[in-house]
Write a protein that holds these residues in place. Structure first.
Motif, mmCIF file in Angstrom:
data_model
loop_
_atom_site.group_PDB
_atom_site.id
_atom_site.type_symbol
_atom_site.label_atom_id
_atom_site.label_comp_id
_atom_site.label_asym_id
_atom_site.label_seq_id
_atom_site.Cartn_x
_atom_site.Cartn_y
_atom_site.Cartn_z
ATOM 1 N N ARG A 205 -5.377 -1.272 -0.107
ATOM 2 C CA ARG A 205 -6.242 -2.379 0.307
ATOM 3 C C ARG A 205 -7.538 -2.399 -0.500
ATOM 4 N NH1 ARG A 205 -6.191 -1.768 6.874
ATOM 5 N NH2 ARG A 205 -4.182 -2.733 7.288
ATOM 6 N N ALA A 206 -8.126 -1.230 -0.698
ATOM 7 C CA ALA A 206 -9.398 -1.147 -1.422
ATOM 8 C C ALA A 206 -9.247 -1.665 -2.854
ATOM 9 C CB ALA A 206 -9.915 0.294 -1.428
ATOM 10 N N ILE B 274 -11.128 -4.893 -4.386
ATOM 11 C CA ILE B 274 -11.991 -4.703 -5.558
ATOM 12 C C ILE B 274 -11.485 -5.551 -6.727
ATOM 13 C CG2 ILE B 274 -12.696 -3.022 -7.324
ATOM 14 C CD1 ILE B 274 -12.722 -0.924 -5.009
ATOM 15 N N HIS C 163 -4.981 2.332 2.929
ATOM 16 C CA HIS C 163 -6.399 2.026 2.734
ATOM 17 C C HIS C 163 -6.750 1.970 1.247
ATOM 18 C CE1 HIS C 163 -7.365 2.048 6.914
ATOM 19 N NE2 HIS C 163 -6.996 3.306 7.082
ATOM 20 N N ALA C 164 -6.202 2.876 0.469
ATOM 21 C CA ALA C 164 -6.461 2.868 -0.975
ATOM 22 C C ALA C 164 -5.877 1.611 -1.616
ATOM 23 C CB ALA C 164 -5.878 4.118 -1.621
ATOM 24 N N CYS D 43 -6.738 -3.466 -11.377
ATOM 25 C CA CYS D 43 -6.882 -3.010 -9.983
ATOM 26 C C CYS D 43 -5.684 -3.443 -9.141
ATOM 27 C CB CYS D 43 -8.173 -3.544 -9.377
ATOM 28 S SG CYS D 43 -9.632 -2.643 -9.885
#
Length: 178
Positions: free
Chosen positions: A74-75, A79, A71-72, A116
């Motif tokens: 993907r985030a 972003i 999840h991190a 990112c």
């Protein structure tokens, strides 16, 4: 129009292409069993190939709940793309209208988007390496490598945009003569 700015935008567009392909394709990690079966793991789905037939499926909810690093990853990937694409667009607009502040902000957004992407790849690599036994090599796929490679182009292009914007600002300053 400033050549350095055009080069920065061009390099950043190449980096954005690598970034989007890297986060969208399901080949962050690969596993193969004696040439019969192959699995590709991406950020959004897993694909399996058995006897030449490939089938892809989204991750089950149970796996996604257990794998917080996914999840991190993907985030940060999302972003980054949400900063990278508008950053390049702003730099293009600023180049057309000759707005130095737009060049600087566009370059900064482009750099932040590339960073990112690097963070997303680092989180993924850190989690995978933590789960494996020491000394076991990880078969990272092309998507993972593209996400790392984009950093060279997006960060370099963003720096070129900022330098072009600052150079144009310095050219506009009045010259004091003695």
């Amino acid at each position: 129009m400033n050549r350095l700015l055009v080069v920065g935008i061009g390099i950043s567009l190449l980096g954005a292409l690598l970034y989007v392909v890297g986060i969208a394709t399901p080949a962050w990690m690969e596993a193969e069993e004696q040439g019969l079966a192959k699995e590709d793991f991406g950020l959004w789905q897993v694909c399996g190939t058995i006897l030449g037939i490939t089938k892809c499926a989204a991750y089950p909810d149970t796996l996604s709940a257990m794998f917080g690093a996914l999840h991190a990853t993907r985030a940060f990937a999302i972003i980054g793309s949400l900063m990278l694409i508008p950053g390049i667009a702003l730099a293009c607009f600023a180049a057309k209208k000759n707005i130095n502040k737009g060049k600087l902000i566009g370059g900064a957004l482009t750099i932040a988007g590339g960073v990112c992407g690097v963070i997303a790849a680092a989180i993924f690599a850190g989690r995978i390496n933590a789960d494996l036994q020491p000394g076991v090599s990880v078969p990272y796929g092309y998507s993972f490598h593209l996400t790392w490679a984009q950093a060279v182009f997006t960060i370099g292009g963003g720096v070129a945009m900022i330098v072009a914007g600052r150079k144009d600002q310095e050219d506009e300053l009045p010259v004091l003569r003695d």
